[in-house]
Motif scaffolding. Structure first.
Motif, PDB file in Angstrom:
ATOM      1  N   ARG A  78      47.792  41.110  35.892  1.00 39.01           N
ATOM      2  CA  ARG A  78      48.192  42.388  35.278  1.00 39.01           C
ATOM      3  C   ARG A  78      49.672  42.601  35.586  1.00 39.01           C
ATOM      4  O   ARG A  78      50.115  42.297  36.713  1.00 39.01           O
ATOM      5  CB  ARG A  78      47.421  43.561  35.880  1.00 39.01           C
ATOM      6  CG  ARG A  78      46.137  43.959  35.179  1.00 39.01           C
ATOM      7  CD  ARG A  78      45.106  42.901  35.125  1.00 39.01           C
ATOM      8  NE  ARG A  78      43.770  43.435  34.862  1.00 39.01           N
ATOM      9  CZ  ARG A  78      42.664  42.731  34.944  1.00 39.01           C
ATOM     10  NH1 ARG A  78      42.714  41.430  35.264  1.00 39.01           N
ATOM     11  NH2 ARG A  78      41.498  43.263  34.679  1.00 39.01           N
ATOM     12  N   LEU A  79      50.401  43.143  34.609  1.00 39.45           N
ATOM     13  CA  LEU A  79      51.834  43.384  34.807  1.00 39.45           C
ATOM     14  C   LEU A  79      52.089  44.810  35.277  1.00 39.45           C
ATOM     15  O   LEU A  79      51.402  45.741  34.826  1.00 39.45           O
ATOM     16  CB  LEU A  79      52.599  43.146  33.502  1.00 39.45           C
ATOM     17  CG  LEU A  79      52.655  41.703  33.006  1.00 39.45           C
ATOM     18  CD1 LEU A  79      53.397  41.625  31.680  1.00 39.45           C
ATOM     19  CD2 LEU A  79      53.325  40.800  34.044  1.00 39.45           C
ATOM     20  N   TYR A  80      53.064  44.970  36.145  1.00 42.95           N
ATOM     21  CA  TYR A  80      53.486  46.303  36.610  1.00 42.95           C
ATOM     22  C   TYR A  80      55.010  46.395  36.553  1.00 42.95           C
ATOM     23  O   TYR A  80      55.712  45.500  37.032  1.00 42.95           O
ATOM     24  CB  TYR A  80      52.963  46.563  38.040  1.00 42.95           C
ATOM     25  CG  TYR A  80      51.459  46.698  38.013  1.00 42.95           C
ATOM     26  CD1 TYR A  80      50.865  47.915  37.686  1.00 42.95           C
ATOM     27  CD2 TYR A  80      50.634  45.600  38.194  1.00 42.95           C
ATOM     28  CE1 TYR A  80      49.484  48.034  37.569  1.00 42.95           C
ATOM     29  CE2 TYR A  80      49.248  45.711  38.081  1.00 42.95           C
ATOM     30  CZ  TYR A  80      48.688  46.937  37.770  1.00 42.95           C
ATOM     31  OH  TYR A  80      47.329  47.053  37.633  1.00 42.95           O
ATOM     32  N   SER A  81      55.502  47.484  35.954  1.00 48.09           N
ATOM     33  CA  SER A  81      56.958  47.682  35.863  1.00 48.09           C
ATOM     34  C   SER A  81      57.544  47.875  37.249  1.00 48.09           C
ATOM     35  O   SER A  81      56.963  48.580  38.086  1.00 48.09           O
ATOM     36  CB  SER A  81      57.288  48.933  35.048  1.00 48.09           C
ATOM     37  OG  SER A  81      56.802  48.822  33.750  1.00 48.09           O
ATOM     38  N   VAL A 121      40.045  47.064  37.259  1.00 50.05           N
ATOM     39  CA  VAL A 121      39.988  46.073  38.347  1.00 50.05           C
ATOM     40  C   VAL A 121      41.258  46.086  39.189  1.00 50.05           C
ATOM     41  O   VAL A 121      41.221  46.273  40.413  1.00 50.05           O
ATOM     42  CB  VAL A 121      39.766  44.658  37.745  1.00 50.05           C
ATOM     43  CG1 VAL A 121      39.925  43.578  38.813  1.00 50.05           C
ATOM     44  CG2 VAL A 121      38.405  44.577  37.086  1.00 50.05           C
ATOM     45  N   CYS A 122      42.391  45.859  38.547  1.00 51.16           N
ATOM     46  CA  CYS A 122      43.601  45.576  39.318  1.00 51.16           C
ATOM     47  C   CYS A 122      44.258  46.843  39.858  1.00 51.16           C
ATOM     48  O   CYS A 122      44.729  46.858  40.996  1.00 51.16           O
ATOM     49  CB  CYS A 122      44.583  44.792  38.448  1.00 51.16           C
ATOM     50  SG  CYS A 122      45.942  44.123  39.387  1.00 51.16           S
ATOM     51  N   SER A 123      44.284  47.906  39.033  1.00 49.96           N
ATOM     52  CA  SER A 123      44.974  49.120  39.491  1.00 49.96           C
ATOM     53  C   SER A 123      44.289  49.684  40.727  1.00 49.96           C
ATOM     54  O   SER A 123      44.958  50.130  41.670  1.00 49.96           O
ATOM     55  CB  SER A 123      45.026  50.160  38.373  1.00 49.96           C
ATOM     56  OG  SER A 123      43.726  50.473  37.926  1.00 49.96           O
ATOM     57  N   ASN A 124      42.948  49.641  40.758  1.00 48.64           N
ATOM     58  CA  ASN A 124      42.241  50.185  41.917  1.00 48.64           C
ATOM     59  C   ASN A 124      42.344  49.259  43.128  1.00 48.64           C
ATOM     60  O   ASN A 124      42.469  49.725  44.262  1.00 48.64           O
ATOM     61  CB  ASN A 124      40.780  50.482  41.548  1.00 48.64           C
ATOM     62  CG  ASN A 124      40.717  51.701  40.647  1.00 48.64           C
ATOM     63  OD1 ASN A 124      40.907  52.821  41.098  1.00 48.64           O
ATOM     64  ND2 ASN A 124      40.497  51.486  39.360  1.00 48.64           N
TER      65      ASN A 124
HETATM   66  C1  FAD Z   1      54.777  45.378  30.596  1.00 48.92           C
HETATM   67  C2  FAD Z   1      53.712  46.216  31.280  1.00 48.92           C
HETATM   68  C3  FAD Z   1      54.077  47.068  32.301  1.00 48.92           C
HETATM   69  C4  FAD Z   1      53.105  47.859  32.930  1.00 48.92           C
HETATM   70  N1  FAD Z   1      53.503  48.700  33.927  1.00 48.92           N
HETATM   71  C5  FAD Z   1      52.583  49.476  34.544  1.00 48.92           C
HETATM   72  C6  FAD Z   1      52.996  50.375  35.591  1.00 48.92           C
HETATM   73  O1  FAD Z   1      54.164  50.460  35.943  1.00 48.92           O
HETATM   74  N2  FAD Z   1      52.023  51.133  36.167  1.00 48.92           N
HETATM   75  C7  FAD Z   1      50.701  51.060  35.796  1.00 48.92           C
HETATM   76  O2  FAD Z   1      49.869  51.783  36.381  1.00 48.92           O
HETATM   77  N3  FAD Z   1      50.306  50.216  34.806  1.00 48.92           N
HETATM   78  C8  FAD Z   1      51.204  49.427  34.186  1.00 48.92           C
HETATM   79  N4  FAD Z   1      50.802  48.550  33.205  1.00 48.92           N
HETATM   80  C9  FAD Z   1      49.352  48.469  32.900  1.00 48.92           C
HETATM   81  C10 FAD Z   1      48.689  47.464  33.856  1.00 48.92           C
HETATM   82  O3  FAD Z   1      49.129  46.145  33.543  1.00 48.92           O
HETATM   83  C11 FAD Z   1      47.163  47.450  33.731  1.00 48.92           C
HETATM   84  O4  FAD Z   1      46.811  47.262  32.384  1.00 48.92           O
HETATM   85  C12 FAD Z   1      46.510  48.716  34.253  1.00 48.92           C
HETATM   86  O5  FAD Z   1      46.793  48.896  35.641  1.00 48.92           O
HETATM   87  C13 FAD Z   1      44.971  48.636  34.102  1.00 48.92           C
HETATM   88  O6  FAD Z   1      44.540  47.450  34.693  1.00 48.92           O
HETATM   89  P1  FAD Z   1      43.135  47.378  35.450  1.00 48.92           P
HETATM   90  O7  FAD Z   1      42.946  45.975  35.890  1.00 48.92           O
HETATM   91  O8  FAD Z   1      43.036  48.448  36.484  1.00 48.92           O
HETATM   92  O9  FAD Z   1      42.119  47.746  34.320  1.00 48.92           O
HETATM   93  P2  FAD Z   1      41.110  46.703  33.611  1.00 48.92           P
HETATM   94  O10 FAD Z   1      40.022  46.329  34.533  1.00 48.92           O
HETATM   95  O11 FAD Z   1      41.927  45.597  33.013  1.00 48.92           O
HETATM   96  O12 FAD Z   1      40.559  47.647  32.515  1.00 48.92           O
HETATM   97  C14 FAD Z   1      41.354  47.995  31.423  1.00 48.92           C
HETATM   98  C15 FAD Z   1      40.568  47.649  30.198  1.00 48.92           C
HETATM   99  O13 FAD Z   1      39.393  48.424  30.193  1.00 48.92           O
HETATM  100  C16 FAD Z   1      39.248  49.089  28.965  1.00 48.92           C
HETATM  101  N5  FAD Z   1      38.635  50.393  29.286  1.00 48.92           N
HETATM  102  C17 FAD Z   1      39.241  51.537  29.637  1.00 48.92           C
HETATM  103  N6  FAD Z   1      38.337  52.506  29.830  1.00 48.92           N
HETATM  104  C18 FAD Z   1      37.123  51.946  29.600  1.00 48.92           C
HETATM  105  C19 FAD Z   1      35.795  52.425  29.631  1.00 48.92           C
HETATM  106  N7  FAD Z   1      35.514  53.675  29.925  1.00 48.92           N
HETATM  107  N8  FAD Z   1      34.800  51.571  29.356  1.00 48.92           N
HETATM  108  C20 FAD Z   1      35.052  50.300  29.022  1.00 48.92           C
HETATM  109  N9  FAD Z   1      36.289  49.787  28.959  1.00 48.92           N
HETATM  110  C21 FAD Z   1      37.325  50.594  29.253  1.00 48.92           C
HETATM  111  C22 FAD Z   1      40.608  49.190  28.396  1.00 48.92           C
HETATM  112  O14 FAD Z   1      40.581  49.143  27.010  1.00 48.92           O
HETATM  113  C23 FAD Z   1      41.255  47.906  28.938  1.00 48.92           C
HETATM  114  O15 FAD Z   1      41.027  46.823  28.075  1.00 48.92           O
HETATM  115  C24 FAD Z   1      51.750  47.773  32.542  1.00 48.92           C
HETATM  116  C25 FAD Z   1      51.390  46.906  31.501  1.00 48.92           C
HETATM  117  C26 FAD Z   1      52.351  46.136  30.889  1.00 48.92           C
HETATM  118  C27 FAD Z   1      51.933  45.223  29.774  1.00 48.92           C
END
Ligand code: FAD
Length: 311
Positions: A78-81, A121-124
């Motif tokens: 996952r990407l983070y700014s 997954v990743c944010s938490n």
């Molecule tokens: C260039 C770039 C920069 C970024 N910078 C930041 C930043 O600075 N800070 C930041 O916090 N994030 C940032 N992000 C977003 C970050 O990369 C992740 O996407 C975000 O943290 C969510 O990831 P996750 O693994 O927690 O969620 P995941 O486990 O990947 O879940 C997200 C997915 O679940 C789906 N979803 C959402 N709600 C539900 C639901 N209720 N039921 C089923 N599916 C659902 C969404 O559609 C998505 O596909 C950035 C992304 C990019 C591309």
């Protein structure tokens, strides 16, 4: 006036398939008050790895969460700014930081009573890590969402929604707290959040705006306790001074970062103000952005003076 130059950047020095180990050196809440959202400022020490010293403000880095997805494959990066200036949180480019929002939602299946808590997954994972914990990182990513190589040749309008504030913390810090002295450029930061308590790094931005007459911090609240709902594009249209003057000035660079879809309102306002051609690559036959649907607008590419990062 010549187009902004961004210089060379390093990209993918460390690939997600062969990440390096960073260490958490800070994880602190960065919101103004209690809110339904949880956002943390997270700093990661990458010293001694090939990532050290490679980042520029505005780029992103990758985090590889442990474990596997539902298909039994390792979780994707996952990407983070990056929310630090180019010299990092430590002044040496070895401590990179971001502004991470916990993804928390309710999953509900269509046509059934199934419902349960959905946690990203990743944010938490990242927000749960504590001081000293190891984390797998990659990067840097991004080659255009950068400050120009001649920062003082330009003025700046930075527009963010939510965690889109992250790269602007780095960029504003880089412009105003540069070791060679603060930039004299006119800088406006517009941040849109649902509630006043959601504002991130608010004290820091307010303090900077008090210390630097050329830096202006605008907060736009879409669900205020009292008063009118306001969105960033609406705020810019209605705040003629300075935005109409700034956007018509060819020294101005426009940066947009945050929620996917936010660019649509901004592109429309650029057309309303008659300056869309300065910031967007529009088809020669023209395009009425007010009439075009979102899918058309989302395919429009920014021109040289406009930088967009939405996710
Ligand atoms: C260039 C770039 C920069 C970024 N910078 C930041 C930043 O600075 N800070 C930041 O916090 N994030 C940032 N992000 C977003 C970050 O990369 C992740 O996407 C975000 O943290 C969510 O990831 P996750 O693994 O927690 O969620 P995941 O486990 O990947 O879940 C997200 C997915 O679940 C789906 N979803 C959402 N709600 C539900 C639901 N209720 N039921 C089923 N599916 C659902 C969404 O559609 C998505 O596909 C950035 C992304 C990019 C591309």
């Amino acid at each position: 006036m010549s187009e902004p130059q961004f210089g060379e950047v390093q990209m993918h020095v460390v690939k997600p398939k062969a990440p390096v180990i960073g260490r958490i050196v800070e994880s602190t809440p960065c919101m103004k008050g209690r809110s339904a959202s949880y956002v943390r400022h997270i700093a990661i020490d990458v010293s001694g790895t090939p990532l050290a010293g490679t980042f520029r403000a505005g780029q992103s880095f990758g985090v590889i969460p442990p474990g596997e997805n539902e298909k039994g494959k390792p979780h994707a990066v996952r990407l983070y700014s990056i929310s630090a200036p180019t010299w990092g949180e430590d002044g040496k480019g070895c401590v990179v930081s971001t502004t991470c929002k916990r993804l928390i939602d309710e999953y509900s299946a269509p046509d059934s009573d199934e419902h349960h808590l959905f946690t990203g997954v990743c944010s938490n994972y990242l927000c749960d890590l504590k001081f000293g914990d190891e984390v797998l990182v990659s990067g840097p990513a991004g080659k255009r969402f950068l400050l120009p190589t001649e920062p003082s040749a330009h003025n700046y309008v930075f527009v963010a929604t939510g965690t889109g504030i992250a790269p602007f913390r780095g960029m504003v810090g880089e412009l105003l707290e540069h070791p060679d002295g603060p930039s004299g450029s006119e800088i406006h930061l517009v941040i849109g959040v649902p509630y006043g308590t959601d504002l991130m790094y608010d004290d820091w931005f307010r303090d900077l705006s008090e210390r630097h007459a050329n830096f202006h911090y605008h907060t736009v609240i879409s669900r205020p306790d009292v008063g009118r709902r306001m969105y960033v594009d609406q705020y810019i249209v209605e705040t003629e001074d300075p935005f109409h003057r700034m956007l018509a000035d060819e020294r101005t660079l426009l940066y947009i970062c945050g929620i996917e879809g936010m660019q649509v309102g901004i592109y429309r306002l650029l057309q309303t103000l008659g300056v869309a051609g300065s910031y967007l690559k529009l088809p020669e036959e023209g395009l009425d952005l007010a009439e075009a649907d979102h899918s058309v607008i989302k395919r429009i590419k920014p021109a040289a003076r406009c930088m967009v990062e939405v996710y």
